[in-house]
Design a protein around this motif. Structure first.
Motif: not given
Length: 344
Positions: A186-193
């Motif tokens: 979550g430091v970089r992104m909270h959801v991802f593809l």
């Protein structure tokens, strides 16, 4: 036209993961709008612990996970370090209790079941590499199916990936994997593809469901109004909270943009309508208070009363007909449900 690749992304959010577990369990019981068998499941932080169970479509495991999230207390997740140990520690807390829980969840049957899906389906979690500064994706299906690893090695690797994804900076110790130091995805992104997943789907339609373990709300707060007054820590904590809330919104918006491509669909849901924020003076644009009241005790990082409410109300939300998705993007068509949404 070929059927779309169905993707589920479960966000970071700590204790608010109780909503995500409850919603996904309820959705699995929804005959009017059945939960699909997702081709790709991704998770970040608390979402990394939920993703493996949902990936397997196992109602019994999901029910147990909901019970776990509904009853979690601080001591079930971490223990404070002593004053002397803090002098050489890399975190404020020891997260050994959480590691034991994750290790127990990933039993032999679960690892074998995940391995059996490798190839046609993907289960992945994300952590932040502190050394390179970039987000790294761990493909749990590939790890579970690795013929060069023993069962013990697979479990160790998968537990390490999940613990890395959930290693809240400063709060929890970093996880060392292959000589690299990892913290919360979550430091970089909270959801991802991930780009790897996108590259494997050239020209195929994609249907993405995003379950947010939170409320998508950058809350108003009177910094320093507590008993300890205004100090450096209160300013730092408030600044970090705003940055985290904004990162969640930015991550969800980025993933929703996939739905703008022709033939794709993207939707999200969050816990916002369920929350009673305890505001003594209603703020403009705020919805009516929901059934789940936030704890006023800042020490209660995990509050079983709040979490049990989130899990129960989340399940009812998942069983709703129709499901009240907060926002759905399908090409040029955008459908918003009543209440707070990304375009505030």
């Amino acid at each position: 036209m070929a059927p779309p690749t169905r993707v589920l992304s479960v966000s970071a959010g700590g204790a608010w993961g109780a909503f995500s577990v409850g919603f996904l369990e309820g959705w699995g019981q929804n005959s009017a709008e059945p939960r699909p068998r997702f081709d790709v499941v991704t998770g970040v932080s608390t979402g990394s612990m939920i993703a493996p169970v949902v990936f397997l479509n196992d109602p019994a495991r999901l029910a147990r996970l909901r019970g776990l999230y509904a009853s979690l207390r601080n001591e079930d997740v971490f223990t404070p370090r002593g004053t002397l140990s803090l002098l050489s520690a890399t975190s404020l807390y020891n997260n050994a209790p959480l590691r034991r829980t994750v290790s127990a969840m990933l039993d032999d049957d679960m690892i074998n079941a995940i391995a059996a899906e490798n190839g046609p389906r993907t289960l992945a979690v994300l952590a932040t590499n502190l050394d390179s500064g970039v987000p790294d994706v761990f493909d749990l299906t590939d790890i579970a199916a690795d013929p060069g690893m023993s069962m013990a090695q697979k479990r160790q690797r998968m537990v390490a990936a999940i613990m890395a994804s959930a290693a809240l900076p400063i709060g929890f110790p970093p996880e060392i994997i292959d000589g690299n130091m990892y913290v919360d995805g979550g430091v970089r992104m909270h959801v991802f593809l991930s780009r790897q997943i996108e590259a494997a789907l050239p020209g195929e339609p994609v249907d993405i469901s995003i379950v947010v373990s939170g409320d998508m709300k950058v809350a108003r707060e009177c910094t320093g109004a507590g008993k300890d007054g205004l100090d450096l820590l209160s300013v730092a904590a408030r600044t970090a909270s705003i940055a985290t809330d904004q990162l969640l919104r930015t991550s969800v918006e980025s993933l929703l943009s996939v739905g703008r491509q022709r033939g794709n669909v993207a939707r999200y849901i969050d816990a916002a309508p369920l929350i009673d924020y305890g505001a003594s003076v209603p703020q403009p644009g705020m919805p009516e208070p929901g059934p789940c009241k936030l704890s006023t005790n800042s020490a209660d990082i995990f509050d079983p009363v709040f979490q049990a409410c989130l899990a129960e109300q989340g399940a009812l939300t998942g069983q709703s007909n129709p499901i009240p998705w907060r926002l759905t993007v399908a090409g040029t068509r955008i459908t918003r449900n009543a209440g707070r949404s990304l375009d505030r």
